[in-house]
Design an enzyme around this catalytic site. Structure first.
Site, PDB file in Angstrom:
ATOM      1  N   MET A  49       2.061  13.387 -11.328  1.00 52.44           N
ATOM      2  CA  MET A  49       1.423  14.694 -11.106  1.00 52.44           C
ATOM      3  C   MET A  49      -0.006  14.485 -10.586  1.00 52.44           C
ATOM      4  SD  MET A  49       2.870  16.666 -14.492  1.00 52.44           S
ATOM      5  CE  MET A  49       2.027  15.550 -15.620  1.00 52.44           C
ATOM      6  N   ASP A  50      -0.135  14.299  -9.291  1.00 54.92           N
ATOM      7  CA  ASP A  50      -1.419  13.950  -8.687  1.00 54.92           C
ATOM      8  C   ASP A  50      -2.017  15.163  -7.981  1.00 54.92           C
ATOM      9  OD1 ASP A  50      -3.546  12.435  -7.920  1.00 54.92           O
ATOM     10  OD2 ASP A  50      -2.505  11.321  -6.350  1.00 54.92           O
ATOM     11  N   GLY A  51      -3.329  15.309  -8.089  1.00 55.44           N
ATOM     12  CA  GLY A  51      -4.026  16.339  -7.325  1.00 55.44           C
ATOM     13  C   GLY A  51      -4.625  17.464  -8.139  1.00 55.44           C
ATOM     14  N   THR A 226       2.998  13.781  -5.889  1.00 55.88           N
ATOM     15  CA  THR A 226       2.312  14.817  -5.124  1.00 55.88           C
ATOM     16  C   THR A 226       0.952  14.310  -4.661  1.00 55.88           C
ATOM     17  OG1 THR A 226       1.416  15.746  -7.182  1.00 55.88           O
ATOM     18  CG2 THR A 226       3.483  16.678  -6.353  1.00 55.88           C
TER      19      THR A 226
END
Length: 287
Positions: A49-51, A226
């Site tokens: 879960m990046d960003g 992501t």
């Protein structure tokens, strides 16, 4: 009582999920999923879960709000996976390396984790959700560790949907833990039976795998990252040898049902190739 905040920092009341997953949007989503189910559906989807921080900065939101929005995106994804028939979902929530971040941000994430535990306890009753925390939980606070263990115990018999939250996790730490536990086990066997043969004391692949943090779930079929990055960032390195990797340029809080549909369609397009690879590994293991 409210447990999470929405994307603007406002508290979300208890019936928000009921409003979000009803009406024409729910009907449209279920129609798309019915079409998708004509092809192979992955059993296990894992997400990096990046960003979250980039999302908050771009939206000019207060610090930490991006993590709130990311938590809600994960709850939405759980419902999507439940409706689509994906049984296992794994989320990379917090790496051991993330402890090096600003202490205030780390505390914010830990507080959000505690809030999420309470909300997941409510969702577990609706969806027969089993929750498992994977990682070095000894690095967490005593209160959070106690709440996580209680949630795991209370949902252990649920089986419709299994959520694994990787917190205080890296795959290198997972492998080290599995090797250490395997050595302890073999030492006990040797201590009980000094006459035991050498083969009883040899650490085998099956010994290591049963002591992995992720031993409770099958290997992932898809790993989604992501934020436009292609790195695995020390996530499920052991388990991803025959896994479809999907990089989405959208930041995690904006990940929605159409992104999931695209990822599953791409998986179905390449399904024959990955199935052949998995079968080759099984045949090799069987001699």
């Amino acid at each position: 009582m409210s447990f999470l905040r929405n994307k603007t920092g406002m508290l979300i009341n208890e019936d928000v999920l009921g409003r979000l997953f009803s009406g024409w949007t729910s009907m449209l989503r279920k129609c798309m999923f019915r079409v998708l189910r004509a092809g192979p559906i992955p059993r296990h989807v894992a997400i990096i879960m990046d960003g979250n921080r980039r999302y908050a900065k771009r939206k000019r939101l207060q610090e930490g709000t991006g993590h709130d929005a990311g938590a809600m995106a994960l709850l939405y994804l759980l419902v999507y996976c439940y409706e689509l028939g994906i049984k296992y979902v794994t989320a990379y929530a917090f790496s051991i390396d993330n402890f090096k971040r600003n202490p205030e941000e780390v505390q914010k994430i830990m507080d959000l984790m505690m809030e999420s535990v309470f909300l997941l306890a409510r969702l577990s009753k609706i969806y027969s959700l089993r929750v498992h925390f994977a990682g070095n939980l000894q690095l967490l606070s005593a209160d959070l560790r106690k709440a996580a263990k209680k949630l795991m115990e209370n949902t252990a018999d649920n089986s419709n949907l299994v959520l694994t939250i990787c917190v205080s996790y890296t795959c290198s730490d997972e492998i080290l833990h599995a090797i250490e536990e395997s050595c302890k086990e073999k030492t006990k066997i040797a201590g009980r039976d000094d006459r035991g043969q050498g083969t009883d004391r040899v650490i085998k692949l099956v010994d290591i795998e049963k002591h992995m943090y992720m031993a409770v779930v099958p290997d992932p079929d898809i790993i989604i990252r992501t934020g436009g990055e292609w790195r695995l960032s020390n996530f499920l390195l052991w388990q991803s040898c025959c896994c479809h990797l999907s990089s989405i340029f959208t930041v995690w809080p904006e990940f929605g049902v159409l992104h999931l549909v695209w990822v599953v369609l791409d998986f179905q397009h390449k399904y024959t190739y990955f199935a052949r690879k998995k079968n080759a590994i099984v045949d090799l293991g069987n001699g």
